[in-house]
Design an enzyme around this catalytic site. Structure first.
Site, short mmCIF file in Angstrom:
data_model
loop_
_atom_site.label_atom_id
_atom_site.label_comp_id
_atom_site.label_asym_id
_atom_site.label_seq_id
_atom_site.Cartn_x
_atom_site.Cartn_y
_atom_site.Cartn_z
N LYS A 37 0.83 -1.36 0.00
CA LYS A 37 -0.03 0.08 0.07
C LYS A 37 0.90 1.21 0.07
CE LYS A 37 -4.44 1.08 2.28
NZ LYS A 37 -5.06 0.69 3.65
O1 G3P Z 1 -9.21 1.86 4.33
C1 G3P Z 1 -8.89 3.03 4.88
C2 G3P Z 1 -9.58 3.22 6.17
O2 G3P Z 1 -9.15 2.49 7.20
C3 G3P Z 1 -9.74 4.61 6.61
O3 G3P Z 1 -10.87 4.68 7.38
O4 G3P Z 1 -12.61 5.55 8.78
O5 G3P Z 1 -9.96 6.02 9.27
O6 G3P Z 1 -11.40 7.09 7.62
P1 G3P Z 1 -11.28 5.67 8.25
#
Ligand code: G3P
Length: 218
Positions: free
Chosen positions: A84
């Site tokens: 990633k």
């Molecule tokens: O896959 C990316 C994710 O982990 C981000 O999620 O909820 O931190 O915006 P969030």
């Protein structure tokens, strides 16, 4: 639509995996921090458990070190690690380098259709548009998924749209309607997809009537 689980919590992954709900796993530095585990140990454990792609994120910001970190995390799997990298210019260079070597690359932190177009040109296996973080800004993250779908389909790009930053069960069905190839969601969001108030109400009524029959199946 494939389901990836967005967590480094191995117990939660195992529970969903036993139900056949896990086509892959995504992690990021925040999720590794939350797990309290060593990145190499936890990624290796996840990659052993599931067959599908397991995203492990690089943390360097320059191309050369990103590629080196990519080669390190690739060693943790059985050919199922997706490196990633962030959607920066150096990240795109690392994506091109690693994908040209035949590795899976997940380009993350995508917030625009132009960024997604560049990632596809750089040979990304997955592009990760962050829906929830756009919604947080009063924008519609799902519009971005639709725009990327249209652009990729216009030109036959093979890069898979991996809807990320999913915060609700509704996000899952919306992403599926638009045609995201993959959605990655926290375990609790995937479990919430099973819930419906009318299911609970209907079940309660059935059980109530069943009790009145005085019968037993077993
Ligand atoms: O896959 C990316 C994710 O982990 C981000 O999620 O909820 O931190 O915006 P969030």
């Amino acid at each position: 639509m494939k389901f990836f689980v967005d967590t480094a919590d191995t117990a939660a992954i195992r529970e969903l995996h036993e139900l056949g709900m896990v086509d892959g796993v995504t992690t990021n530095p925040s999720l590794i921090h939350k797990s309290g585990r060593n990145i190499k140990e936890v990624i290796a454990e996840i990659a052993e458990m599931v067959d599908g792609p397991v995203s492990a994120e690089t943390v360097a910001t320059d191309y050369e070190t990103m590629v080196k970190e990519g080669h390190e995390v690739l060693k943790l799997g059985k050919g199922n690690i997706a490196v990633k990298v962030p959607l920066t210019w150096d990240g795109l260079r690392a994506c091109k380098h690693l994908s040209s070597e035949g590795h899976m690359v997940n380009v993350t932190l995508c917030f625009s259709a132009n960024q997604a177009l560049l990632a596809a040109k750089a040979g990304a296996t997955f592009i990760s548009p962050f829906i929830g973080r756009l919604d947080d800004l009063n924008l519609d993250g799902m519009d971005l998924i639709a725009d990327i779908r249209e652009i990729y389909d216009n030109y036959g790009f093979k890069t898979q749209i991996l809807a990320a930053s999913i915060r609700s069960a509704n996000h899952m069905s919306e992403a599926a309607k638009i045609g995201a190839d993959v959605a990655t969601a926290p375990p609790d969001v995937i479990k919430k997809m099973a819930s419906h108030v009318l299911t609970d109400k209907g079940l309660a009524a059935f059980l109530d009537d069943w009790a009145k029959t005085g019968q037993s199946i077993l």
